[in-house]
Motif scaffolding. Sequence first.
Motif, short mmCIF file in Angstrom:
data_model
loop_
_atom_site.label_atom_id
_atom_site.label_comp_id
_atom_site.label_asym_id
_atom_site.label_seq_id
_atom_site.Cartn_x
_atom_site.Cartn_y
_atom_site.Cartn_z
N PHE A 39 10.99 29.48 32.36
CA PHE A 39 9.91 29.94 31.50
C PHE A 39 10.45 31.12 30.68
O PHE A 39 11.48 31.69 31.01
N THR A 40 9.76 31.44 29.63
CA THR A 40 10.10 32.60 28.82
C THR A 40 9.01 33.65 29.05
O THR A 40 7.83 33.37 28.80
N PRO A 41 9.39 34.83 29.54
CA PRO A 41 8.37 35.86 29.80
C PRO A 41 7.64 36.25 28.51
O PRO A 41 8.25 36.32 27.44
N ALA A 42 6.36 36.50 28.63
CA ALA A 42 5.56 36.98 27.50
C ALA A 42 6.01 38.39 27.14
O ALA A 42 6.37 39.17 28.03
N PRO A 43 5.98 38.75 25.86
CA PRO A 43 6.41 40.09 25.45
C PRO A 43 5.32 41.16 25.64
O PRO A 43 5.50 42.30 25.22
N GLY B 155 8.04 57.93 30.83
CA GLY B 155 7.67 56.64 30.25
C GLY B 155 6.18 56.42 30.13
O GLY B 155 5.74 55.29 29.88
N ILE B 156 5.39 57.46 30.28
CA ILE B 156 3.93 57.34 30.23
C ILE B 156 3.44 57.61 28.81
O ILE B 156 3.78 58.63 28.21
N TRP B 157 2.60 56.70 28.30
CA TRP B 157 1.98 56.86 26.99
C TRP B 157 0.52 57.25 27.18
O TRP B 157 -0.16 56.71 28.06
N ALA C 289 1.86 53.17 31.74
CA ALA C 289 3.31 53.02 31.86
C ALA C 289 3.58 51.54 32.16
O ALA C 289 2.85 50.91 32.93
N TRP C 290 4.61 51.01 31.52
CA TRP C 290 4.95 49.59 31.65
C TRP C 290 6.28 49.41 32.34
O TRP C 290 7.20 50.22 32.18
N PHE C 291 6.41 48.31 33.06
CA PHE C 291 7.66 47.96 33.73
C PHE C 291 7.71 46.44 33.86
O PHE C 291 6.72 45.75 33.61
N ALA C 292 8.85 45.91 34.24
CA ALA C 292 9.00 44.47 34.37
C ALA C 292 9.33 44.09 35.81
O ALA C 292 9.95 44.86 36.55
N ASP C 293 8.89 42.90 36.20
CA ASP C 293 9.27 42.36 37.50
C ASP C 293 10.65 41.71 37.35
O ASP C 293 11.22 41.71 36.25
N TYR D 133 8.54 51.82 24.37
CA TYR D 133 8.03 51.07 23.23
C TYR D 133 7.96 51.96 21.99
O TYR D 133 6.93 52.54 21.69
N PRO D 134 9.08 52.07 21.28
CA PRO D 134 9.02 52.81 20.02
C PRO D 134 8.04 52.09 19.08
O PRO D 134 8.02 50.86 19.08
N PRO D 135 7.22 52.72 18.34
CA PRO D 135 7.18 54.16 18.08
C PRO D 135 6.18 54.92 18.94
O PRO D 135 5.80 56.03 18.58
N LEU D 136 5.70 54.36 20.09
CA LEU D 136 4.78 55.10 20.94
C LEU D 136 5.45 56.37 21.45
O LEU D 136 6.63 56.34 21.83
N GLU D 137 4.70 57.44 21.49
CA GLU D 137 5.22 58.69 22.06
C GLU D 137 4.95 58.67 23.56
O GLU D 137 3.81 58.81 23.99
#
Length: 130
Positions: A56-60, A97-99, A108-112, A88-92
């Motif tokens: 599968f292709t992970p969703a972005p 890593g917290i927006w 905050a985002w991360f991947a499995d 995630y540029p351009p998010l500050e």
Amino acid sequence: MVADGEVMGFIPTVDSAKARRFYEDVLGLRFVSDDPFALVVASQGTEIRIAKLHEFTPAPYTILGWRVKDIEQEVRTLSAKGVVFKRYPPLEQSDAGIWTSPSGARIAWFADPDGNVLSISQHVDGVASA
């Protein structure tokens, strides 16, 4: 009625052994079952079926997230377990890593291990989710 049913999440994986270690050992979710079709874990009573696929292709975008009481502590805990938080540029985003969204929610985002994007968020009381 569907509204009266229990919600169940679905996440794809191509390596259920890695997924099980991640969701149980890193995220601390409770193991429910494992069969030829899916690994099932639970989070606060909500079951998540981790579907076993050949490819599968992970969703972005974020496919599943958790609301937490203290996002700073959760980021520290997960980082100590090897989780890398996404940028995630351009998010500050903070150094961790917290927006902070316009509503005040902090995310905050991360991947499995399969590249599925997950998130943790801390919301301001009385403000709708971001």
